[in-house]
Scaffold this motif. Structure first.
Motif, PDB file in Angstrom:
ATOM      1  N   TYR A   1      -3.667   0.782  -9.468  1.00  9.72           N
ATOM      2  CA  TYR A   1      -2.491   0.254 -10.171  1.00  9.72           C
ATOM      3  C   TYR A   1      -1.994  -0.986  -9.429  1.00  9.72           C
ATOM      4  O   TYR A   1      -1.976  -1.012  -8.199  1.00  9.72           O
ATOM      5  N   GLY A   2      -1.558  -1.966 -10.178  1.00 11.37           N
ATOM      6  CA  GLY A   2      -1.095  -3.207  -9.583  1.00 11.37           C
ATOM      7  C   GLY A   2       0.373  -3.148  -9.207  1.00 11.37           C
ATOM      8  O   GLY A   2       1.204  -2.668  -9.970  1.00 11.37           O
ATOM      9  N   THR A   3       0.704  -3.638  -7.989  1.00 12.45           N
ATOM     10  CA  THR A   3       2.093  -3.768  -7.558  1.00 12.45           C
ATOM     11  C   THR A   3       2.312  -5.198  -7.076  1.00 12.45           C
ATOM     12  O   THR A   3       1.432  -6.048  -7.180  1.00 12.45           O
ATOM     13  N   GLU A   4       3.479  -5.430  -6.502  1.00 17.09           N
ATOM     14  CA  GLU A   4       3.850  -6.786  -6.114  1.00 17.09           C
ATOM     15  C   GLU A   4       2.919  -7.388  -5.065  1.00 17.09           C
ATOM     16  O   GLU A   4       2.504  -8.541  -5.161  1.00 17.09           O
TER      17      GLU A   4
ATOM     18  N   SER B   1      -2.525  -3.218  -4.174  1.00 22.21           N
ATOM     19  CA  SER B   1      -2.828  -2.170  -5.138  1.00 22.21           C
ATOM     20  C   SER B   1      -2.293  -0.826  -4.657  1.00 22.21           C
ATOM     21  O   SER B   1      -2.221  -0.556  -3.456  1.00 22.21           O
TER      22      SER B   1
ATOM     23  N   LYS C   1      -7.312  -2.308 -13.917  1.00 18.91           N
ATOM     24  CA  LYS C   1      -6.103  -2.100 -13.135  1.00 18.91           C
ATOM     25  C   LYS C   1      -4.907  -1.894 -14.066  1.00 18.91           C
ATOM     26  O   LYS C   1      -4.628  -2.712 -14.937  1.00 18.91           O
ATOM     27  N   ALA C   2      -4.213  -0.754 -13.917  1.00 19.30           N
ATOM     28  CA  ALA C   2      -3.072  -0.429 -14.762  1.00 19.30           C
ATOM     29  C   ALA C   2      -1.774  -0.897 -14.121  1.00 19.30           C
ATOM     30  O   ALA C   2      -1.751  -1.343 -12.973  1.00 19.30           O
ATOM     31  N   SER C   3      -0.681  -0.776 -14.866  1.00 18.68           N
ATOM     32  CA  SER C   3       0.627  -1.203 -14.366  1.00 18.68           C
ATOM     33  C   SER C   3       1.285  -0.061 -13.603  1.00 18.68           C
ATOM     34  O   SER C   3       1.349   1.076 -14.083  1.00 18.68           O
TER      35      SER C   3
ATOM     36  N   SER D   1       6.135   0.355 -15.845  1.00 19.69           N
ATOM     37  CA  SER D   1       6.303  -0.372 -17.101  1.00 19.69           C
ATOM     38  C   SER D   1       7.444   0.259 -17.884  1.00 19.69           C
ATOM     39  O   SER D   1       7.420   1.467 -18.162  1.00 19.69           O
TER      40      SER D   1
ATOM     41  N   GLY E   1       3.322   4.594 -13.896  1.00 22.39           N
ATOM     42  CA  GLY E   1       2.027   4.716 -14.560  1.00 22.39           C
ATOM     43  C   GLY E   1       1.299   6.003 -14.256  1.00 22.39           C
ATOM     44  O   GLY E   1       0.348   6.357 -14.967  1.00 22.39           O
TER      45      GLY E   1
ATOM     46  N   SER F   1       5.735   0.766  -2.322  1.00 19.06           N
ATOM     47  CA  SER F   1       5.726   0.356  -3.731  1.00 19.06           C
ATOM     48  C   SER F   1       6.751   1.140  -4.538  1.00 19.06           C
ATOM     49  O   SER F   1       7.412   0.584  -5.432  1.00 19.06           O
TER      50      SER F   1
END
Length: 448
Positions: free
Chosen positions: A83-86, A89, A101-103, A106, A111, A165
């Motif tokens: 999962y993508g973060t700022e 991962s 890669k998911a959010s 959201s 996620g 995260s």
């Protein structure tokens, strides 16, 4: 100060939810502006999260009911999703496998089930439920069968990244923090040429490793040692034990053996005059003294206590730290033995053959008792880098090991803790280039 409340009607597994919440509450990366994190709080919190609850909340964490289930899941049934973060991962533990890669967050919905994911790693769920068929000769789960290793993520502190995260996702402004470090030494053997059997074994090993040149190198060193023109190669304590002037390490620990009942133990007596000398030097240089529990003490409470008492008699202070010999650890026995022995901090949970974050975190934390459904009282300080494992990763090539260490240190210079373990026996000039090995140790001492 902001309070965080997580609302859950997950009654059957509420103890596990509380365990993860307490982990988040005491994690070193917890933001300063957060005062407390509670499960089902009575008062209205500043930030609310729903986890299997109908209470209206600011954020929703989906309940996966995969790890929190009466049916045990093997690693063959689990996967890791990115999962993508700022900044980096984040990785979940799920039953599905997706390469896209998911959010991470959201519309204020996470996620994945971050609670279950953290629990999976820090409780050592996979090792507690490991079948005998997937255990090695030391009765421990093969590293290659562990989920992080299977996904080549063992060199990433995935749990520490999840914590950071998570707090950022719910509105806390957290900067990157510099990684902290601790240093430790397991003392398994104090003399290379001690007794006929060990001396003959040293010659056999020298021949197997380096042929006839190894034999002559070992013979030369043996003669020089016996005629006092050279120190025993395992007497490396003068430079191994660093002095108080080093401010890099938040703690330094010397682990000593004090008994045993197998041929893996009893290579020295803890009341040996050399050990007394090393203990004095260690205390002078600011080291803690811990118990290096013998091979079978991980399974025998009486043996563990006998060794602990013997070491206390020698050092004349209570022993409150431990690490098991061969890193031998049973999640059905050793945790309880440590819990009832008076040990306050253990540091066994690291890889034997790899370097990395076996628990997903480098910071000390409390393990989970599956039997009593609560956190153990003692702290577990994961071991991240062991000298022998570093060399094994690089097939004994010291140049590769040096580069590998630099890369690992650089990659993990933020947001975790690294505990090093360096043996006194690793600087054996018969086995390896002593100058290069000392350069690797100097890299550890400098850290980054």
């Amino acid at each position: 100060m902001k309070t965080i409340g997580i609302f859950s009607e997950y009654q059957a597994y509420l103890s596990k939810v509380r365990y993860v919440v307490e982990f988040l509450n005491h994690h070193p990366l917890k933001p300063q502006g957060c005062s407390v994190f509670q499960v089902n709080p009575q008062d209205e919190p500043s930030i609310s999260l729903s986890y299997g609850s109908k209470v209206p909340s600011d954020y929703i964490i989906p309940c996966q009911k995969l790890i929190f289930s009466d049916q045990v899941k093997s690693n063959d049934q689990l996967s890791i999703v990115e999962y993508g973060t700022e900044d980096f991962s984040a990785y979940s533990v799920e039953s599905r496998s997706e390469k896209i890669k998911a959010s991470f967050l959201s519309h204020r919905i996470f996620g994945f089930d971050i609670i279950e994911t953290i629990f999976f790693h820090i409780s050592r769920y996979e090792e507690y439920h490991c079948s005998d068929q997937k255990k090695d000769q030391w009765d421990m789960m093969w590293e290659t069968d562990q989920l992080l290793v299977m996904h080549d993520l063992h060199r990433v502190p995935v749990v520490d990244h999840l914590v950071l995260s998570f707090y950022r996702a719910i509105g806390f402004d957290i900067n990157q923090t510099d990684t902290t470090y601790s240093l430790s030494h397991d003392i398994d053997v104090i003399q290379k040429y001690q007794g006929v059997n060990r001396t003959l074994r040293s010659f056999a090993r020298a021949i197997l490793d380096n042929g006839i040149s190894g034999f002559y190198n070992n013979l030369t060193l043996y003669i020089n040692t016996k005629f006092n023109s050279a120190k025993d190669p395992f007497n490396t304590f003068s430079f191994l034990l660093i002095d108080r002037s080093s401010k890099v390490f938040i703690q330094k620990t010397l682990y000593l053996m004090s008994g045993g009942e197998t041929n893996h133990d009893n290579y020295y007596q803890v009341n040996n005059h050399l050990i007394a000398e090393y203990i004095g030097l260690a205390k002078e240089r600011g080291y803690h003294i811990g118990l290096h529990g013998s091979y079978n003490s991980a399974f025998k409470s009486s043996l563990f206590l006998e060794e602990k008492n013997r070491l206390e008699e020698v050092i004349r202070t209570p022993v409150v730290e431990s690490r098991q010999h061969f890193l031998r650890y049973s999640f059905h026995h050793t945790s309880d033995i440590i819990e009832h022995s008076g040990i306050q901090k253990d540091s066994t949970l690291g890889y034997q053959r790899l370097i990395g974050f076996r628990c997903g975190t480098g910071f000390p934390y409390h393990l989970y008792s599956f039997k009593e459904k609560r956190a153990y009282r003692f702290l577990e300080q994961p071991m991240v880098i062991m000298d022998g494992a570093l060399l094994q990763e690089c097939a004994g090539n010291l140049d590769k090991a040096k580069d590998f260490l630099i890369e690992f240190q650089h990659q993990n210079r933020h947001n975790t803790h690294i505990n090093y373990n360096v043996h006194n026996t690793i600087f054996d000039p018969v086995k390896r280039d002593i100058i290069k090995m000392k350069q690797i140790y100097e890299l550890i001492l400098k850290t980054h």
